[in-house]
Design a protein around this motif. Structure first.
Motif, PDB file in Angstrom:
ATOM      1  N   TYR A  47       0.827  -1.204   0.000  1.00 19.36           N
ATOM      2  CA  TYR A  47       0.000   0.000   0.000  1.00 19.36           C
ATOM      3  C   TYR A  47       0.864   1.258   0.000  1.00 19.36           C
ATOM      4  CZ  TYR A  47      -3.081   3.627   1.898  1.00 19.36           C
ATOM      5  OH  TYR A  47      -3.776   4.779   2.099  1.00 19.36           O
ATOM      6  N   GLU A  49       0.230   5.806  -0.535  1.00 13.37           N
ATOM      7  CA  GLU A  49      -0.651   6.934  -0.771  1.00 13.37           C
ATOM      8  C   GLU A  49       0.219   8.160  -1.064  1.00 13.37           C
ATOM      9  OE1 GLU A  49      -4.399   8.139   1.735  1.00 13.37           O
ATOM     10  OE2 GLU A  49      -2.573   8.683   2.827  1.00 13.37           O
ATOM     11  N   ARG A  67       2.774   6.707 -10.740  1.00  5.77           N
ATOM     12  CA  ARG A  67       3.490   5.881  -9.744  1.00  5.77           C
ATOM     13  C   ARG A  67       4.242   4.782 -10.504  1.00  5.77           C
ATOM     14  NH1 ARG A  67      -0.510   4.847  -6.868  1.00  5.77           N
ATOM     15  NH2 ARG A  67      -0.128   6.037  -4.987  1.00  5.77           N
ATOM     16  N   ARG A  79       2.684   1.677 -12.270  1.00  2.00           N
ATOM     17  CA  ARG A  79       1.664   1.043 -11.436  1.00  2.00           C
ATOM     18  C   ARG A  79       0.362   1.833 -11.405  1.00  2.00           C
ATOM     19  NH1 ARG A  79       2.470  -4.192 -10.718  1.00  2.00           N
ATOM     20  NH2 ARG A  79       4.668  -4.569 -10.344  1.00  2.00           N
ATOM     21  N   ASP A  80       0.411   3.121 -11.704  1.00  2.00           N
ATOM     22  CA  ASP A  80      -0.781   3.954 -11.601  1.00  2.00           C
ATOM     23  C   ASP A  80      -0.509   5.278 -12.295  1.00  2.00           C
ATOM     24  OD1 ASP A  80      -3.335   4.651 -10.802  1.00  2.00           O
ATOM     25  OD2 ASP A  80      -2.817   4.960  -8.708  1.00  2.00           O
ATOM     26  N   ASP A  97      -3.983  10.096  -3.985  1.00  2.00           N
ATOM     27  CA  ASP A  97      -4.163   8.852  -4.725  1.00  2.00           C
ATOM     28  C   ASP A  97      -3.585   7.719  -3.884  1.00  2.00           C
ATOM     29  OD1 ASP A  97      -4.835   7.445  -7.385  1.00  2.00           O
ATOM     30  OD2 ASP A  97      -2.824   6.734  -6.883  1.00  2.00           O
ATOM     31  N   THR A  98      -4.322   6.623  -3.779  1.00  2.00           N
ATOM     32  CA  THR A  98      -3.849   5.459  -3.042  1.00  2.00           C
ATOM     33  C   THR A  98      -3.857   4.238  -3.949  1.00  2.00           C
ATOM     34  OG1 THR A  98      -6.053   4.880  -2.260  1.00  2.00           O
ATOM     35  CG2 THR A  98      -4.751   6.309  -0.853  1.00  2.00           C
ATOM     36  N   GLN A  99      -2.978   3.300  -3.635  1.00  2.00           N
ATOM     37  CA  GLN A  99      -2.970   2.035  -4.364  1.00  2.00           C
ATOM     38  C   GLN A  99      -2.605   0.917  -3.395  1.00  2.00           C
ATOM     39  OE1 GLN A  99      -0.345   1.576  -7.784  1.00  2.00           O
ATOM     40  NE2 GLN A  99      -1.980   0.474  -8.801  1.00  2.00           N
ATOM     41  N   SER A 100      -3.367  -0.175  -3.465  1.00  2.00           N
ATOM     42  CA  SER A 100      -3.144  -1.340  -2.611  1.00  2.00           C
ATOM     43  C   SER A 100      -2.748  -2.532  -3.469  1.00  2.00           C
ATOM     44  CB  SER A 100      -4.420  -1.686  -1.842  1.00  2.00           C
ATOM     45  OG  SER A 100      -4.769  -0.650  -0.984  1.00  2.00           O
ATOM     46  N   LEU A 102       0.249  -3.757  -3.934  1.00  2.00           N
ATOM     47  CA  LEU A 102       1.522  -3.589  -4.633  1.00  2.00           C
ATOM     48  C   LEU A 102       2.537  -4.630  -4.165  1.00  2.00           C
ATOM     49  CD1 LEU A 102       1.762   0.278  -4.292  1.00  2.00           C
ATOM     50  CD2 LEU A 102       1.322  -0.978  -6.401  1.00  2.00           C
TER      51      LEU A 102
END
Length: 133
Positions: A47, A49, A67, A79-80, A97-100, A102
């Motif tokens: 994760y 952010e 990202r 990734r994003d 912006d968040t990404q989980s 990973l």
């Protein structure tokens, strides 16, 4: 016995300084971002952010943030990709912006401005690697 106390105190300091934090890094001063500018790297798993607070510019009111995961022997993996707009809406406005999900690795972000000469000043940036907060 005195040396044992010194060694234990030193070990405690090392433990505290290497404990995980809620963020990978943050800026405490205004930084300027333009086309193809890259951030510092951070190591992460699962994760992260990215937050921009208080963005200002003389041109278009958005900046694209990408990202990336660093690949040692090959091309880095994107990734994003997202567009920050809310941080332009006043002093305390934040874009996030968040990404989980990973994989473990080294990450960074790169900005993509709407034009080559466009720049955005950002008062604060936080890269947070702890979902719990």
């Amino acid at each position: 016995m005195r040396n044992v106390g010194v060694v234990m105190a030193a070990a405690a300091v090392v433990t505290l300084s290497t404990s995980p934090t809620a963020w990978a890094w943050e800026t405490n001063a205004t930084t300027v971002w333009g086309d193809n500018d890259t951030s510092r790297e951070w190591v992460d798993e699962s994760y992260n952010e990215i937050k921009f607070k208080d963005c200002t510019t003389a041109t278009t009111k958005w900046i694209q943030v990408e990202r990336w995961q660093l690949v040692t022997l090959g091309l880095d993996t994107q990734r994003d990709k997202f567009r920050f707009t809310n941080c332009y809406n006043g002093t305390d406005a934040v874009s996030t912006d968040t990404q989980s999900g990973l994989p473990y690795g080294t990450y960074y972000f790169e900005t993509d401005a709407p034009c080559v000469s466009c720049v955005t000043a950002v008062r604060k940036i936080v890269v947070d690697t702890t979902k719990a907060d």
